[in-house]
Design a protein around this motif. Structure first.
Motif, PDB file in Angstrom:
ATOM      1  N   VAL A 239      -2.441   5.660  -3.257  1.00  0.00           N
ATOM      2  CA  VAL A 239      -3.196   6.879  -2.977  1.00  0.00           C
ATOM      3  C   VAL A 239      -2.306   8.072  -3.306  1.00  0.00           C
ATOM      4  O   VAL A 239      -1.171   8.149  -2.839  1.00  0.00           O
ATOM      5  CB  VAL A 239      -3.639   6.940  -1.491  1.00  0.00           C
ATOM      6  CG1 VAL A 239      -4.416   8.225  -1.217  1.00  0.00           C
ATOM      7  CG2 VAL A 239      -4.486   5.719  -1.141  1.00  0.00           C
TER       8      VAL A 239
ATOM      9  N   GLN B 200      -2.232  -1.017  -3.585  1.00  0.00           N
ATOM     10  CA  GLN B 200      -3.093   0.146  -3.426  1.00  0.00           C
ATOM     11  C   GLN B 200      -2.218   1.388  -3.563  1.00  0.00           C
ATOM     12  O   GLN B 200      -1.094   1.411  -3.040  1.00  0.00           O
ATOM     13  CB  GLN B 200      -3.725   0.117  -2.023  1.00  0.00           C
ATOM     14  CG  GLN B 200      -4.703   1.232  -1.782  1.00  0.00           C
ATOM     15  CD  GLN B 200      -4.845   1.572  -0.286  1.00  0.00           C
ATOM     16  OE1 GLN B 200      -4.239   0.932   0.574  1.00  0.00           O
ATOM     17  NE2 GLN B 200      -5.613   2.594   0.001  1.00  0.00           N
TER      18      GLN B 200
ATOM     19  N   ASP C 269     -14.029   8.476 -14.415  1.00  0.00           N
ATOM     20  CA  ASP C 269     -14.859   9.054 -13.354  1.00  0.00           C
ATOM     21  C   ASP C 269     -14.834  10.579 -13.495  1.00  0.00           C
ATOM     22  O   ASP C 269     -13.780  11.203 -13.321  1.00  0.00           O
ATOM     23  CB  ASP C 269     -14.277   8.618 -11.993  1.00  0.00           C
ATOM     24  CG  ASP C 269     -15.106   9.141 -10.824  1.00  0.00           C
ATOM     25  OD1 ASP C 269     -15.780  10.183 -10.987  1.00  0.00           O
ATOM     26  OD2 ASP C 269     -15.062   8.513  -9.752  1.00  0.00           O
TER      27      ASP C 269
ATOM     28  N   PRO D 200      -8.801   0.487 -10.481  1.00  0.00           N
ATOM     29  CA  PRO D 200      -9.613   0.470  -9.244  1.00  0.00           C
ATOM     30  C   PRO D 200      -8.786   0.622  -7.970  1.00  0.00           C
ATOM     31  O   PRO D 200      -9.316   1.058  -6.955  1.00  0.00           O
ATOM     32  CB  PRO D 200     -10.302  -0.902  -9.291  1.00  0.00           C
ATOM     33  CG  PRO D 200      -9.585  -1.700 -10.320  1.00  0.00           C
ATOM     34  CD  PRO D 200      -8.919  -0.751 -11.258  1.00  0.00           C
ATOM     35  N   HIS D 201      -7.490   0.278  -8.026  1.00  0.00           N
ATOM     36  CA  HIS D 201      -6.694   0.363  -6.786  1.00  0.00           C
ATOM     37  C   HIS D 201      -5.963   1.702  -6.649  1.00  0.00           C
ATOM     38  O   HIS D 201      -5.122   1.867  -5.769  1.00  0.00           O
ATOM     39  CB  HIS D 201      -5.686  -0.798  -6.732  1.00  0.00           C
ATOM     40  CG  HIS D 201      -4.593  -0.690  -7.760  1.00  0.00           C
ATOM     41  ND1 HIS D 201      -4.838  -0.727  -9.103  1.00  0.00           N
ATOM     42  CD2 HIS D 201      -3.251  -0.507  -7.626  1.00  0.00           C
ATOM     43  CE1 HIS D 201      -3.695  -0.590  -9.768  1.00  0.00           C
ATOM     44  NE2 HIS D 201      -2.727  -0.449  -8.877  1.00  0.00           N
ATOM     45  N   VAL D 202      -6.286   2.664  -7.547  1.00  0.00           N
ATOM     46  CA  VAL D 202      -5.610   3.972  -7.489  1.00  0.00           C
ATOM     47  C   VAL D 202      -6.629   5.046  -7.099  1.00  0.00           C
ATOM     48  O   VAL D 202      -7.696   5.140  -7.706  1.00  0.00           O
ATOM     49  CB  VAL D 202      -4.963   4.330  -8.853  1.00  0.00           C
ATOM     50  CG1 VAL D 202      -4.299   5.704  -8.784  1.00  0.00           C
ATOM     51  CG2 VAL D 202      -3.943   3.260  -9.253  1.00  0.00           C
ATOM     52  N   GLU D 203      -6.292   5.835  -6.088  1.00  0.00           N
ATOM     53  CA  GLU D 203      -7.215   6.875  -5.628  1.00  0.00           C
ATOM     54  C   GLU D 203      -6.515   8.231  -5.605  1.00  0.00           C
ATOM     55  O   GLU D 203      -5.347   8.336  -5.217  1.00  0.00           O
ATOM     56  CB  GLU D 203      -7.714   6.537  -4.209  1.00  0.00           C
ATOM     57  CG  GLU D 203      -8.783   7.521  -3.745  1.00  0.00           C
ATOM     58  CD  GLU D 203      -9.226   7.316  -2.281  1.00  0.00           C
ATOM     59  OE1 GLU D 203     -10.016   8.142  -1.799  1.00  0.00           O
ATOM     60  OE2 GLU D 203      -8.762   6.355  -1.630  1.00  0.00           O
ATOM     61  N   LEU D 204      -7.245   9.268  -6.025  1.00  0.00           N
ATOM     62  CA  LEU D 204      -6.729  10.641  -5.965  1.00  0.00           C
ATOM     63  C   LEU D 204      -7.415  11.356  -4.811  1.00  0.00           C
ATOM     64  O   LEU D 204      -8.647  11.373  -4.735  1.00  0.00           O
ATOM     65  CB  LEU D 204      -7.034  11.364  -7.276  1.00  0.00           C
ATOM     66  CG  LEU D 204      -6.507  12.788  -7.400  1.00  0.00           C
ATOM     67  CD1 LEU D 204      -4.976  12.802  -7.504  1.00  0.00           C
ATOM     68  CD2 LEU D 204      -7.115  13.485  -8.623  1.00  0.00           C
ATOM     69  N   VAL D 205      -6.626  11.925  -3.908  1.00  0.00           N
ATOM     70  CA  VAL D 205      -7.207  12.634  -2.760  1.00  0.00           C
ATOM     71  C   VAL D 205      -6.862  14.116  -2.877  1.00  0.00           C
ATOM     72  O   VAL D 205      -5.686  14.487  -2.979  1.00  0.00           O
ATOM     73  CB  VAL D 205      -6.675  12.045  -1.435  1.00  0.00           C
ATOM     74  CG1 VAL D 205      -7.174  12.862  -0.253  1.00  0.00           C
ATOM     75  CG2 VAL D 205      -7.094  10.586  -1.293  1.00  0.00           C
TER      76      VAL D 205
ATOM     77  N   PHE E  37      -5.449   6.702 -13.269  1.00  0.00           N
ATOM     78  CA  PHE E  37      -6.523   6.919 -12.285  1.00  0.00           C
ATOM     79  C   PHE E  37      -7.800   6.153 -12.630  1.00  0.00           C
ATOM     80  O   PHE E  37      -8.761   6.204 -11.869  1.00  0.00           O
ATOM     81  CB  PHE E  37      -6.782   8.430 -12.119  1.00  0.00           C
ATOM     82  CG  PHE E  37      -5.620   9.114 -11.446  1.00  0.00           C
ATOM     83  CD1 PHE E  37      -5.497   9.089 -10.067  1.00  0.00           C
ATOM     84  CD2 PHE E  37      -4.618   9.711 -12.195  1.00  0.00           C
ATOM     85  CE1 PHE E  37      -4.399   9.671  -9.435  1.00  0.00           C
ATOM     86  CE2 PHE E  37      -3.517  10.304 -11.580  1.00  0.00           C
ATOM     87  CZ  PHE E  37      -3.408  10.286 -10.200  1.00  0.00           C
TER      88      PHE E  37
ATOM     89  N   VAL F 204     -13.181  12.578 -10.706  1.00  0.00           N
ATOM     90  CA  VAL F 204     -11.710  12.492 -10.676  1.00  0.00           C
ATOM     91  C   VAL F 204     -11.122  13.349 -11.810  1.00  0.00           C
ATOM     92  O   VAL F 204     -10.154  14.093 -11.616  1.00  0.00           O
ATOM     93  CB  VAL F 204     -11.236  11.020 -10.787  1.00  0.00           C
ATOM     94  CG1 VAL F 204      -9.715  10.930 -10.810  1.00  0.00           C
ATOM     95  CG2 VAL F 204     -11.799  10.186  -9.632  1.00  0.00           C
TER      96      VAL F 204
ATOM     97  N   ARG G 278       0.882  -1.180   0.000  1.00  0.00           N
ATOM     98  CA  ARG G 278       0.000   0.000   0.000  1.00  0.00           C
ATOM     99  C   ARG G 278       0.912   1.220   0.000  1.00  0.00           C
ATOM    100  O   ARG G 278       1.716   1.391   0.925  1.00  0.00           O
ATOM    101  CB  ARG G 278      -0.880   0.004   1.249  1.00  0.00           C
ATOM    102  CG  ARG G 278      -1.814  -1.202   1.368  1.00  0.00           C
ATOM    103  CD  ARG G 278      -2.313  -1.344   2.787  1.00  0.00           C
ATOM    104  NE  ARG G 278      -1.173  -1.447   3.721  1.00  0.00           N
ATOM    105  CZ  ARG G 278      -1.266  -1.344   5.040  1.00  0.00           C
ATOM    106  NH1 ARG G 278      -2.427  -1.135   5.623  1.00  0.00           N
ATOM    107  NH2 ARG G 278      -0.193  -1.467   5.810  1.00  0.00           N
TER     108      ARG G 278
END
Ligand code: NA7
Length: 529
Positions: free
Chosen positions: A200, A198, A308, A339-344, A336, A311, A175
């Protein structure tokens, strides 16, 4: 105490060519280098995906025809390991290593007016004396590690893109958190995402990224350039950034062009890939409305790639296109969609804290096995000011620059005789192909030293009035553009507490002409004694 004609700080591309040049003039020189090898920024920046954003046929020395003919690049944009190999090849070819002290950091350089010499000290206890000190410390060498609360409490693996380990780092099944979305992040994120379980990404400001369209170097293109390399170099030196003559700026304003013209020109440059995207129209950097057209085009491209819409909206930059150096990437935006990549989005509250197990941001907590700080550099002045430099009457450079860096031509500072800065603040440097700017500075400094010897001069330094006028000029040129409108590292705005001053000068060709004129006029604006 060892005496040298010249002490050079740094063995990146600037320090290596400076050493070669001083030797060819019969001067004695000693280079001090903090790393245990040559290459400067390409020695330290070993993060996955690190690659030059200037094409490889251009990002290389031009001073030796034999060198440029014999070296073979393998890709359109050279990856970091190949650039480092090239730096090592140059060091071997010109037998540079015997005058370089590796793993040695210069800690102080003090000028003594009575002897007109500098005393240079290192962290290994060396004390040497030199007539000239040349700072070849690089513009992007001093990493910026923000003082995040709780930083030291973090127990997982931790990396900074600008100080990457020499061994490969394996993120498989881990992660991973990445802080920052500048060029280093944009290059490394797609590769880290392929390994990590994962990922982030914490984004404070959305950046512009244009596809690199990297590919193996076309042998026909290579042959064509090599058949006329000196002419190709000469044409590039006539470009604003000293690169890109094969894809010059379209000398047409966006404002007077039609929407069809906009689409055609931006499409063409998006497909071609690389930094030339910014040259789509000649008013992009001077007119907000024109720039908005480019910004909207990129946003629409991002929406076409990122599935998305929320995003995509976060990734769409709001700032002026080109205000921060645009990035070039391979698959950044598409990453992006995984599915295991997230932008915060941390544009409001920033990183709240680093915790023993990860990050607290955007009101949430995240646990990571590894954290990557892609938080950039204390650019242009960071590495110079790490050295305790004192000029006449003990004046500290950090005091002389307390309101931001002040130089004449980006080459010298009033009150600091015989101290030269290669690609220093106030010169085109980071707005250009760095190696070409480095060569221009090294050649100019060498010419200046030769002139001093011929004239029997011991010292040379900028006059305060020439320096004041130069600083005004650099600011006035930047003020005519949209560059000062965002929080870029050109302005020092990425480092908390750093004075906000636009440091590089726009436009390589007029700058190089000015330097030539100054020399031809007996080093106008300098006092020599
Ligand atoms: P950059 O371009 O300076 O990028 C650094 C990134 O780190 C950028 O997205 C910053 O956001 C972010 N950052 C910096 N400080 C913080 C803090 N305190 N909190 C959150 N995020 C932060 O450095 P790079 O290494 O990527 O690239 C440097 C140059 O190397 C590049 O221009 C190319 O020429 C090659 P910000 O945008 O400041 O909001």
């Amino acid at each position: 105490m060892n005496d040298f004609d010249v002490v050079i700080v740094g063995a990146g591309f600037a320090g290596m060519y400076m050493l070669h040049k001083t030797r060819s003039m019969g001067l004695s020189a000693r280079v001090f280098e903090a790393g245990d090898g040559v290459g400067g920024t390409w020695y330290w920046n070993r993060y996955p995906g690190a690659r030059c954003d200037i094409e490889s046929m251009e990002y290389s020395y031009s001073f030796s025809e034999e060198l440029q003919q014999s070296w073979k690049w393998t890709e359109r944009f050279a990856p970091q390991p190949e650039i480092l190999k090239y730096a090592n090849h140059v060091a071997d070819r010109f037998d540079l290593r015997r005058d370089i002290r590796f793993s040695t950091r210069v800690s102080a350089a003090h000028f003594d007016a009575s002897s007109a010499r500098w005393t240079v000290r290192t962290d290994r206890g060396d004390v040497v004396s030199a007539q000239f000190v040349i700072m070849a410390t690089g513009c992007l060498s001093s990493t910026n590690m923000p003082a995040f609360p709780g930083l030291d409490s973090y127990r997982g693996e931790r990396y900074h893109t600008g100080e990457w380990p020499h061994e490969p780092v394996d993120f498989a099944g881990k992660r991973v958190g990445v802080i920052g979305t500048g060029s280093s992040a944009i290059q490394s994120i797609p590769i880290i995402a392929r390994q990590a379980s994962q990922l982030v990404v914490f984004q404070r400001t959305a950046n512009y990224s244009i596809p690199a369209r990297n590919a193996p170097l076309d042998p026909q293109y290579e042959a064509r350039i090599k058949a006329e390399y000196p002419d190709f170099r000469a044409r590039n030196r006539q470009m604003q950034g000293a690169f890109g003559s094969a894809n010059p700026r379209n000398e047409v304003p966006a404002l007077t062009s039609t929407p069809e013209d906009h689409r055609r020109e931006f499409d063409k440059r998006w497909e071609r890939g690389g930094l030339g995207f910014n040259g789509a129209f000649n008013d992009l950097m001077i007119n907000q409305q024109a720039n908005d057209i480019g910004r909207d085009y990129v946003a629409q491209k991002i929406r076409g790639i990122v599935k998305d819409p929320a995003v995509a909206d976060l990734l769409a930059p709001r700032q002026v296109l080109g205000c921060k150096r645009i990035c070039v990437d391979t698959d950044y935006y598409a990453t992006f969609n995984a599915p295991h990549v997230e932008l915060v989005d941390i544009s409001q509250g920033g990183i709240e804290a680093i915790t023993p197990t990860g990050v607290r941001a955007a009101g949430r907590t995240f646990d990571f096995d590894a954290l990557v700080f892609a938080t950039g550099f204390d650019a242009m002045t960071g590495s110079i000011l790490k050295v305790d430099i004192r000029g006449r009457d003990g004046l500290a450079l950090k005091d002389a620059w307390s309101a931001g860096p002040r130089t004449y031509l980006g080459l010298n500072v009033a009150g600091f005789p015989n101290l030269f800065t290669i690609s220093g603040p106030g010169s085109p440097s980071v707005l250009t192909n760095m190696i070409i700017s480095i060569e221009q500075h090294v050649d100019w400094i060498s010419g200046c030293i030769r002139w001093m010897r011929e004239q029997g001069k011991r010292t040379i330094e900028a006059t305060v009035s020439a320096q004041d006028q130069w600083v005004d000029h650099v600011n006035a040129v930047a003020g005519m553009t949209l560059y000062p409108t965002c929080n870029s590292w050109y302005l020092g705005a990425n480092v908390p507490g750093k004075t906000r001053v636009f440091m590089p000068l726009l436009g390589f060709p007029p700058y190089a002409q000015t330097c030539e004129r100054v020399a031809a006029n007996g080093y106008e604006g300098f006092a020599a004694a």
